[in-house]
Design a protein around this motif. Sequence first.
Motif, mmCIF file in Angstrom:
data_model
loop_
_atom_site.group_PDB
_atom_site.id
_atom_site.type_symbol
_atom_site.label_atom_id
_atom_site.label_comp_id
_atom_site.label_asym_id
_atom_site.label_seq_id
_atom_site.Cartn_x
_atom_site.Cartn_y
_atom_site.Cartn_z
ATOM 1 N N ASP A 20 1.115 -1.146 -0.088
ATOM 2 C CA ASP A 20 0.059 0.007 0.063
ATOM 3 C C ASP A 20 1.078 1.333 -0.032
ATOM 4 O OD1 ASP A 20 -2.043 1.691 0.715
ATOM 5 O OD2 ASP A 20 -1.148 1.600 2.844
ATOM 6 N N VAL A 58 -0.001 -1.583 -4.276
ATOM 7 C CA VAL A 58 -1.525 -1.417 -4.555
ATOM 8 C C VAL A 58 -2.189 -0.238 -3.828
ATOM 9 C CG1 VAL A 58 -3.386 -3.007 -4.360
ATOM 10 C CG2 VAL A 58 -1.172 -3.825 -4.459
ATOM 11 N N ARG A 61 -4.514 5.512 -4.659
ATOM 12 C CA ARG A 61 -3.898 6.906 -5.309
ATOM 13 C C ARG A 61 -4.212 6.505 -6.844
ATOM 14 N NH1 ARG A 61 -1.897 11.558 -2.638
ATOM 15 N NH2 ARG A 61 -1.244 11.047 -0.714
HETATM 16 O O1 LIG Z 1 -4.293 3.189 -0.607
HETATM 17 P P1 LIG Z 1 -3.364 4.141 -0.141
HETATM 18 O O2 LIG Z 1 -2.104 4.387 -0.866
HETATM 19 O O3 LIG Z 1 -3.180 4.239 1.397
HETATM 20 O O4 LIG Z 1 -4.474 5.457 -0.299
HETATM 21 C C1 LIG Z 1 -5.258 5.745 0.565
HETATM 22 C C2 LIG Z 1 -5.724 7.233 0.677
HETATM 23 O O5 LIG Z 1 -4.497 7.853 0.899
HETATM 24 C C3 LIG Z 1 -4.662 9.311 0.936
HETATM 25 O O6 LIG Z 1 -5.254 9.679 2.257
HETATM 26 C C4 LIG Z 1 -4.457 9.526 2.985
HETATM 27 O O7 LIG Z 1 -3.128 10.017 3.299
HETATM 28 C C5 LIG Z 1 -3.357 11.498 3.423
HETATM 29 C C6 LIG Z 1 -1.896 12.040 3.182
HETATM 30 O O8 LIG Z 1 -1.027 11.580 4.286
HETATM 31 C C7 LIG Z 1 -3.813 12.076 4.870
HETATM 32 O O9 LIG Z 1 -4.100 13.402 4.777
HETATM 33 C C8 LIG Z 1 -5.286 11.415 4.630
HETATM 34 O O10 LIG Z 1 -6.078 11.405 5.992
HETATM 35 C C9 LIG Z 1 -5.285 9.866 4.570
HETATM 36 O O11 LIG Z 1 -6.648 9.162 4.297
HETATM 37 C C10 LIG Z 1 -5.132 9.852 -0.267
HETATM 38 O O12 LIG Z 1 -5.116 11.096 -0.278
HETATM 39 C C11 LIG Z 1 -6.418 9.209 -0.683
HETATM 40 O O13 LIG Z 1 -6.800 9.536 -2.039
HETATM 41 C C12 LIG Z 1 -6.024 7.735 -0.573
HETATM 42 O O14 LIG Z 1 -7.349 6.946 -0.641
#
Ligand SMILES: O=P(O)(O)OC[C@H]1O[C@H](O[C@H]2O[C@H](CO)[C@@H](O)[C@H](O)[C@H]2O)[C@H](O)[C@@H](O)[C@@H]1O
Length: 259
Positions: A20, A58, A61
């Motif tokens: 991830d 995976v 984003r």
């Molecule tokens: O599957 P991932 O790669 O873990 O993506 C999941 C989400 O990640 C991001 O949001 C998360 O990280 C941000 C930055 O550190 C944080 O501000 C937020 O609270 C977290 O949920 C990304 O911006 C999302 O689009 C993804 O779904």
Amino acid sequence: MTNRQPPRARLTGAAGLFFDFDGTLAGIQEDPETVTPVSGVIPALTALAQRAKVVGIVSARPLSFLAEHFDEVPGLRLSGLYGLESSIAGERFTDPEAAGWEPAIREARERAQEELPGDVRIEDKRLALAIHYRSAPELRSGIEDWVSATAAATGLDVRIGRMVVELVPPVRRDKGSVVRSWCEGLDTAWYFGDDIGDRAAFEALAERQHDNPGFTAVRVAIVNSESEHGLAEQADVVLDAPSAVVGYIEDLLDVSRQG
Ligand SMILES: O=P(O)(O)OC[C@H]1O[C@H](O[C@H]2O[C@H](CO)[C@@H](O)[C@H](O)[C@H]2O)[C@H](O)[C@@H](O)[C@@H]1O
């Protein structure tokens, strides 16, 4: 300190390692746009990709974001938007069923810009819309209600993450489907994750191990003060930060070099 000893699994046979991104290879920050992999990730993945059969990210984003950060790692597979997009050996794929939902995502973004308070962060991922409330956690239930109502009005589905709620196309893909297909032909696979969306990947590995007794699954959870979704309980290894993931990969490479 939550780190446990890594299991004695090695990079023998056909091995796959899947990661991830946010919270696993990168620290959590308020602004998603400025996030980068933690120090050591790129060399560690580069070394791993030379040694293992399959190495991939995976993530939820978009593929464009992942490509910007990981294009320099030769042979690395990328899967974005929970499997709606991917790039494998230079071949890019977008789920055709999901592509038809771009206008609905656009409509949801316009509604969000008009209707949600300014301290909510709106992340337009083209085929998904993430509404972040990290800077205003007290807005969570109002945002969840708004997202549910918008999903009902547009036909989109809802996904929950760390201080984020997303509107996504109603297409049956998730991180589990990506891991299931990437595990074809592997003897051992690792999955590293920290969030609710990573549960499907853990489950895919567990299923494969159950159905193929010769297959070894290693589920690695990265836990933090926001973890509340039982990932650690399902994990074989628990780490406490993205930097510990780099250490784990380095140890794995060292142990595997020793034969
Ligand atoms: O599957 P991932 O790669 O873990 O993506 C999941 C989400 O990640 C991001 O949001 C998360 O990280 C941000 C930055 O550190 C944080 O501000 C937020 O609270 C977290 O949920 C990304 O911006 C999302 O689009 C993804 O779904």
